[in-house]
Design a protein around this motif. Structure first.
Motif, PDB file in Angstrom:
ATOM      1  N   VAL A 125       5.961   0.274  -3.427  1.00  0.00           N
ATOM      2  CA  VAL A 125       6.671  -0.528  -2.435  1.00  0.00           C
ATOM      3  C   VAL A 125       7.975   0.183  -2.091  1.00  0.00           C
ATOM      4  CG1 VAL A 125       5.647  -2.716  -3.153  1.00  0.00           C
ATOM      5  CG2 VAL A 125       7.789  -1.969  -4.204  1.00  0.00           C
ATOM      6  N   ASP A 126       8.490  -0.109  -0.911  1.00  0.00           N
ATOM      7  CA  ASP A 126       9.739   0.472  -0.432  1.00  0.00           C
ATOM      8  C   ASP A 126      10.844  -0.568  -0.544  1.00  0.00           C
ATOM      9  OD1 ASP A 126       8.382   2.861   0.395  1.00  0.00           O
ATOM     10  OD2 ASP A 126       7.659   1.742   2.150  1.00  0.00           O
ATOM     11  N   ARG A 143       3.975   2.556  -8.977  1.00  0.00           N
ATOM     12  CA  ARG A 143       2.798   2.038  -8.288  1.00  0.00           C
ATOM     13  C   ARG A 143       2.257   0.830  -9.048  1.00  0.00           C
ATOM     14  NH1 ARG A 143      -0.755   7.439  -7.318  1.00  0.00           N
ATOM     15  NH2 ARG A 143      -2.123   6.002  -6.163  1.00  0.00           N
ATOM     16  N   SER A 164       6.031  -2.629   2.364  1.00  0.00           N
ATOM     17  CA  SER A 164       5.105  -1.514   2.242  1.00  0.00           C
ATOM     18  C   SER A 164       4.681  -1.117   3.640  1.00  0.00           C
ATOM     19  CB  SER A 164       3.881  -1.900   1.395  1.00  0.00           C
ATOM     20  OG  SER A 164       3.056  -2.820   2.095  1.00  0.00           O
ATOM     21  N   GLN A 170       7.088  -7.708   0.897  1.00  0.00           N
ATOM     22  CA  GLN A 170       6.514  -7.530  -0.438  1.00  0.00           C
ATOM     23  C   GLN A 170       7.313  -8.234  -1.530  1.00  0.00           C
ATOM     24  OE1 GLN A 170       3.808  -6.099  -1.702  1.00  0.00           O
ATOM     25  NE2 GLN A 170       2.940  -5.217   0.154  1.00  0.00           N
TER      26      GLN A 170
END
Length: 249
Positions: A125-126, A143, A164, A170
């Motif tokens: 995820v960012d 991850r 994401s 997220q």
């Protein structure tokens, strides 16, 4: 009914579970290490309305195949939404995972709906700037298992913590007492195997196979479990200053 205090006065973490294959996993030891007594409520089979919404010190809402919008088909989801709205009104601590995050979004007034394509695999995820200053910062470079087809609009007034490429929302939080994540921090090896057995036939559609997922669990699983413990641990540590929950008049 669920009492506020467990054995020997320990705070109670009430876990709302929707499927025996979607359990608490590696989040359980973190809660126990922070002094919580864990109690499960299997929402499809037990009476959610019998729970005093403000009795547990913490409510954890896990994932499931249901959609948060399918309250006609799954009436217990409507009861869960009532419970969550009562806790939100009291700013009572909640941690939501996948369906749990979607239910929290719905309880906060946002729309939950089917996305264009499922997000499946071991994926990162960012983090947003807010996420970098939140417990979700421990997800940086890690991850996690994603296995969902629903998503949600961001509720008004919350902080978006992560996204994401496929789904922008997220993770989000409200104050220091509500944290919701779309990805799956609970997955350990046992849960992973259960999911492969139950839903592994979906994997080829996403360019994956059971053997590849097992290999990814070996390489990605330990870091994901460490990060997950840190995310939940930091969140519950941040609840330590809170006093008794307000009671309805």
């Amino acid at each position: 009914m669920t009492d506020a205090a467990g054995t020997a006065g320990r705070p109670v973490a009430l876990v709302l579970r929707h499927d025996s294959a979607i359990g608490l996993g590696n989040l359980g030891p973190t809660l126990e290490a922070h002094g919580y007594e864990i109690r499960f409520l299997d929402a499809p089979h037990e009476d959610v309305t019998a729970v005093d919404p403000l009795a547990p010190a913490l409510v954890v809402v896990l994932g499931g195949d249901e959609g948060a919008y399918e309250t006609d088909e799954y009436p217990y989801l409507a009861h869960e939404l009532d419970l969550l709205r009562a806790r939100i009104a009291a700013e009572a601590p909640i941690f939501g995972v996948c369906l749990g995050a979607q239910l929290l979004a719905a309880a906060l007034g946002a729309e939950v709906y089917r996305g264009p394509r499922k997000e499946v695999g071991w994926l990162g995820v960012d983090l947003t700037d807010a996420g970098e200053g939140s417990p979700v910062r421990h997800a940086r470079g890690v991850r996690f298992v994603q296995w969902h087809g629903d998503t949600f609009d961001l509720p008004e007034g919350v902080e978006r913590l992560a996204g994401s490429p496929q789904y922008a929302n997220q993770a989000f939080r409200l104050g220091d007492w509500l944290l919701a994540v779309q990805f799956h921090p609970e997955v350990d090896r046992e849960i992973h195997e259960d999911w492969l057995a139950a839903w592994g036939d979906e994997l080829p559609e996403y360019g994956l196979g059971v053997a590849e997922m097992r290999d990814l669990q070996v390489t990605c699983g330990p870091a994901a479990e460490t990060a997950s413990a840190a995310i939940l641990g930091e969140f519950v540590d941040g609840l330590g200053h809170r006093g008794a929950l307000p009671r309805a008049s």
